[in-house]
Design a protein around this motif. Structure first.
Motif, PDB file in Angstrom:
ATOM      1  N   PRO A 267      36.526  41.152  35.060  1.00  0.00           N
ATOM      2  CA  PRO A 267      37.660  41.406  34.153  1.00  0.00           C
ATOM      3  C   PRO A 267      38.699  42.362  34.730  1.00  0.00           C
TER       4      PRO A 267
ATOM      5  N   SER B 233      45.431  39.682  25.226  1.00  0.00           N
ATOM      6  CA  SER B 233      44.588  38.492  25.113  1.00  0.00           C
ATOM      7  C   SER B 233      44.705  37.879  23.729  1.00  0.00           C
TER       8      SER B 233
ATOM      9  N   SER C 246      32.654  36.492  33.017  1.00  0.00           N
ATOM     10  CA  SER C 246      34.038  36.024  32.867  1.00  0.00           C
ATOM     11  C   SER C 246      34.350  34.999  33.946  1.00  0.00           C
TER      12      SER C 246
ATOM     13  N   SER D 212      35.036  35.176  22.446  1.00  0.00           N
ATOM     14  CA  SER D 212      34.667  36.551  22.790  1.00  0.00           C
ATOM     15  C   SER D 212      35.547  37.019  23.945  1.00  0.00           C
ATOM     16  N   SER D 213      35.675  38.342  24.067  1.00  0.00           N
ATOM     17  CA  SER D 213      36.604  38.877  25.064  1.00  0.00           C
ATOM     18  C   SER D 213      36.060  40.155  25.673  1.00  0.00           C
TER      19      SER D 213
ATOM     20  N   THR E 225      47.743  38.323  19.284  1.00  0.00           N
ATOM     21  CA  THR E 225      47.125  38.855  20.488  1.00  0.00           C
ATOM     22  C   THR E 225      46.434  40.175  20.170  1.00  0.00           C
ATOM     23  N   TYR E 226      45.648  40.645  21.103  1.00  0.00           N
ATOM     24  CA  TYR E 226      44.949  41.911  20.943  1.00  0.00           C
ATOM     25  C   TYR E 226      45.938  43.047  20.677  1.00  0.00           C
TER      26      TYR E 226
ATOM     27  N   PHE F 208      43.009  34.290  21.279  1.00  0.00           N
ATOM     28  CA  PHE F 208      42.186  33.088  21.136  1.00  0.00           C
ATOM     29  C   PHE F 208      42.882  32.199  20.118  1.00  0.00           C
TER      30      PHE F 208
ATOM     31  N   LEU G 283      41.994  33.175  25.849  1.00  0.00           N
ATOM     32  CA  LEU G 283      40.540  33.082  25.783  1.00  0.00           C
ATOM     33  C   LEU G 283      40.144  31.689  25.321  1.00  0.00           C
TER      34      LEU G 283
END
Length: 169
Positions: free
Chosen positions: A72, A97, A58, A88-89, A108-109, A99, A84
């Motif tokens: 992280p 997070s 990261s 990938s995360s 987001t997540y 992308f 991001l």
């Protein structure tokens, strides 16, 4: 700012609803740095930071040529939004997070909408709107105030302007 917005403003809009772009509180702070992230969070703001995942590692930074390797866990904090730069995360328990490569909206997540402009149609407590100065436009103070009144988060590189405008402490 028009008086309609001021009159209908809740007594307290949380500073945490203002997301500081790249954790750059003012021009004297380094962008996308662990120290800046911690300072912004200590002041009560949220932050948006840029992270690359390269070869399983990261890196913090907006520009591929100026990255700082991080763990992280160092950014897995409440009120951190990780933009991001690669699809990938790492797993985050606390940080949210997203992308976004092309287009205006990403999810987001944690299931929030990240919208690349402050569009009134998206103002709600599950939305993060980017202030227009982040996408090459002019700040629309009315849209930002409306977004905050309606519970949205707003990402901006001018947090001090809005703190002053809203008389937040």
């Amino acid at each position: 700012m028009d008086t309609h917005n001021r009159k209908n403003m809740p007594e307290q809009i949380s500073k945490s609803k203002i997301i500081i772009h790249r954790a750059m509180y003012d021009m004297h702070w380094a962008e996308n740095s662990i120290l800046s992230i911690k300072k912004c969070l200590k002041e009560g703001f949220s932050v948006e930071i840029d992270v690359f995942i390269l070869n399983g590692r990261s890196y913090l930074g907006h520009d591929i040529h100026n990255l700082i390797q991080i763990q992280p866990k160092d950014i897995d904090l409440q009120n951190v939004f990780v933009h991001l730069k690669t699809p990938s995360s790492p797993y985050f328990k606390n940080a949210d997070s997203f992308f976004i490569d092309k287009g205006q909206i990403a999810y987001t997540y944690f299931g929030r909408q990240w919208v690349n402009t402050c569009i009134k149609d998206y103002f709600n407590s599950n939305t993060i709107g980017c202030s227009n100065e982040l996408t090459g436009g002019e700040i629309n103070e009315g849209h930002i105030i409306d977004a905050l009144i309606n519970g949205s988060w707003v990402c901006t590189k001018k947090p001090l302007h809005f703190i002053s405008l809203l008389s937040l402490t």
